[in-house]
Design an enzyme around this catalytic site. Structure first.
Site, mmCIF file in Angstrom:
data_model
loop_
_atom_site.group_PDB
_atom_site.id
_atom_site.type_symbol
_atom_site.label_atom_id
_atom_site.label_comp_id
_atom_site.label_asym_id
_atom_site.label_seq_id
_atom_site.Cartn_x
_atom_site.Cartn_y
_atom_site.Cartn_z
ATOM 1 N N ASP A 8 0.875 -1.159 0.000
ATOM 2 C CA ASP A 8 0.000 0.000 0.000
ATOM 3 C C ASP A 8 0.922 1.222 0.000
ATOM 4 O O ASP A 8 2.133 1.099 -0.223
ATOM 5 C CB ASP A 8 -0.985 -0.036 1.173
ATOM 6 C CG ASP A 8 -0.342 0.139 2.543
ATOM 7 O OD1 ASP A 8 0.900 0.320 2.621
ATOM 8 O OD2 ASP A 8 -1.074 0.099 3.542
ATOM 9 N N HIS A 9 0.373 2.372 0.261
ATOM 10 C CA HIS A 9 1.162 3.613 0.226
ATOM 11 C C HIS A 9 2.285 3.643 1.253
ATOM 12 O O HIS A 9 3.284 4.320 1.064
ATOM 13 C CB HIS A 9 0.245 4.824 0.404
ATOM 14 C CG HIS A 9 -0.502 4.829 1.701
ATOM 15 N ND1 HIS A 9 -1.581 4.002 1.936
ATOM 16 C CD2 HIS A 9 -0.319 5.538 2.831
ATOM 17 C CE1 HIS A 9 -2.039 4.214 3.161
ATOM 18 N NE2 HIS A 9 -1.296 5.138 3.726
ATOM 19 N N CYS A 65 2.997 -3.110 4.135
ATOM 20 C CA CYS A 65 2.142 -2.006 4.578
ATOM 21 C C CYS A 65 2.873 -1.346 5.743
ATOM 22 O O CYS A 65 4.071 -1.544 5.909
ATOM 23 C CB CYS A 65 0.744 -2.486 4.955
ATOM 24 S SG CYS A 65 0.629 -3.624 6.352
ATOM 25 N N THR A 67 2.761 -1.872 9.056
ATOM 26 C CA THR A 67 3.272 -2.827 10.041
ATOM 27 C C THR A 67 3.422 -4.242 9.501
ATOM 28 O O THR A 67 4.081 -5.068 10.116
ATOM 29 C CB THR A 67 2.323 -2.923 11.254
ATOM 30 O OG1 THR A 67 1.062 -3.433 10.808
ATOM 31 C CG2 THR A 67 2.150 -1.567 11.933
ATOM 32 N N GLY A 68 2.759 -4.552 8.411
ATOM 33 C CA GLY A 68 2.717 -5.908 7.884
ATOM 34 C C GLY A 68 1.569 -6.715 8.461
ATOM 35 O O GLY A 68 1.220 -7.772 7.930
ATOM 36 N N GLY A 70 -1.831 -5.915 8.838
ATOM 37 C CA GLY A 70 -3.058 -5.904 8.028
ATOM 38 C C GLY A 70 -2.929 -6.748 6.782
ATOM 39 O O GLY A 70 -3.857 -7.477 6.395
ATOM 40 N N MET A 71 -1.770 -6.682 6.155
ATOM 41 C CA MET A 71 -1.529 -7.509 4.969
ATOM 42 C C MET A 71 -1.597 -8.993 5.338
ATOM 43 O O MET A 71 -2.204 -9.788 4.616
ATOM 44 C CB MET A 71 -0.159 -7.195 4.364
ATOM 45 C CG MET A 71 -0.063 -5.852 3.686
ATOM 46 S SD MET A 71 -0.955 -5.838 2.126
ATOM 47 C CE MET A 71 -0.147 -4.455 1.308
ATOM 48 N N HIS A 98 10.409 -23.368 9.889
ATOM 49 C CA HIS A 98 9.427 -24.015 10.757
ATOM 50 C C HIS A 98 7.990 -23.932 10.256
ATOM 51 O O HIS A 98 7.183 -24.797 10.600
ATOM 52 C CB HIS A 98 9.491 -23.417 12.166
ATOM 53 C CG HIS A 98 10.774 -23.704 12.862
ATOM 54 N ND1 HIS A 98 10.989 -23.350 14.176
ATOM 55 C CD2 HIS A 98 11.916 -24.306 12.454
ATOM 56 C CE1 HIS A 98 12.203 -23.716 14.536
ATOM 57 N NE2 HIS A 98 12.793 -24.296 13.503
ATOM 58 N N ARG A 132 9.225 -32.648 12.119
ATOM 59 C CA ARG A 132 8.157 -32.318 13.078
ATOM 60 C C ARG A 132 7.394 -31.066 12.657
ATOM 61 O O ARG A 132 6.227 -30.900 12.982
ATOM 62 C CB ARG A 132 8.725 -32.171 14.482
ATOM 63 C CG ARG A 132 9.585 -30.934 14.702
ATOM 64 C CD ARG A 132 10.154 -30.906 16.127
ATOM 65 N NE ARG A 132 10.758 -29.643 16.454
ATOM 66 C CZ ARG A 132 12.002 -29.291 16.162
ATOM 67 N NH1 ARG A 132 12.789 -30.129 15.510
ATOM 68 N NH2 ARG A 132 12.466 -28.112 16.510
ATOM 69 N N HIS A 133 8.058 -30.185 11.911
ATOM 70 C CA HIS A 133 7.405 -28.959 11.449
ATOM 71 C C HIS A 133 6.373 -29.268 10.369
ATOM 72 O O HIS A 133 5.330 -28.623 10.303
ATOM 73 C CB HIS A 133 8.443 -27.955 10.948
ATOM 74 C CG HIS A 133 9.483 -27.641 11.966
ATOM 75 N ND1 HIS A 133 9.200 -27.020 13.166
ATOM 76 C CD2 HIS A 133 10.809 -27.890 11.987
ATOM 77 C CE1 HIS A 133 10.302 -26.892 13.869
ATOM 78 N NE2 HIS A 133 11.296 -27.412 13.178
#
Length: 149
Positions: A8-9, A65, A67-68, A70-71, A98, A132-133
């Site tokens: 986004d912007h 975005c 903070t990351g 919302g994406m 993981h 295990r992952h």
């Protein structure tokens, strides 16, 4: 690998640099926007990238975005997408090893002075450990399938 990227912007200022780093390392990149810093809505861009990952049109996605977060929330609404915001080398590497993360979400406002090229390339080259992952990722897929509407 084929990578779909969008911002986004709030992430437009680092997207071009990420694209250059990916292409310089042999990856095929699809730029899904935004192309300017005019206010825009992250769900619009996250949906395009997540749909391409979900349908298998690309191998991975990168979303940026403020903070990351919302994406990541938006991208995780799509089947087969495992998206999370990551801010440093440890998170980036472990997200692949993981969790087999296929959509990396970045905070354009939070990256700071980190070398974004190194962060992206670490994420691209880190393999899923399996073991295990894999059992845990399989459980996530099972939950997703069971709760699909």
């Amino acid at each position: 690998m084929k990578v779909s990227i969008a911002s986004d912007h709030r992430g437009v200022h680092i997207k071009a640099r990420i694209i250059q780093a990916l292409e310089s390392n042999g990856h095929i990149v699809f730029d899904e926007g935004a192309d300017c810093d005019d206010a825009s809505d992250y769900p619009d861009f996250a949906s395009v990238v997540a749909q391409k990952v979900s349908q298998g049109d690309v191998d991975r996605g990168i979303l940026i975005c403020g903070t990351g977060i919302g994406m990541a929330i938006t991208a995780n609404k799509f089947s087969g997408v495992r998206a999370a915001p990551c801010y440093d080398e440890v998170m980036v590497e472990l997200s692949r090893r993981h969790n087999d993360l296929n959509v990396l979400c970045l905070g354009g406002d939070l990256i700071g002075d980190r070398n974004i090229d190194d962060l992206i390339l670490l994420w691209m080259r880190t393999e899923f450990e399996g073991g295990r992952h894999a059992r845990r990722v399989d459980k996530i897929v099972s939950i997703e399938t069971k709760n699909a509407v």
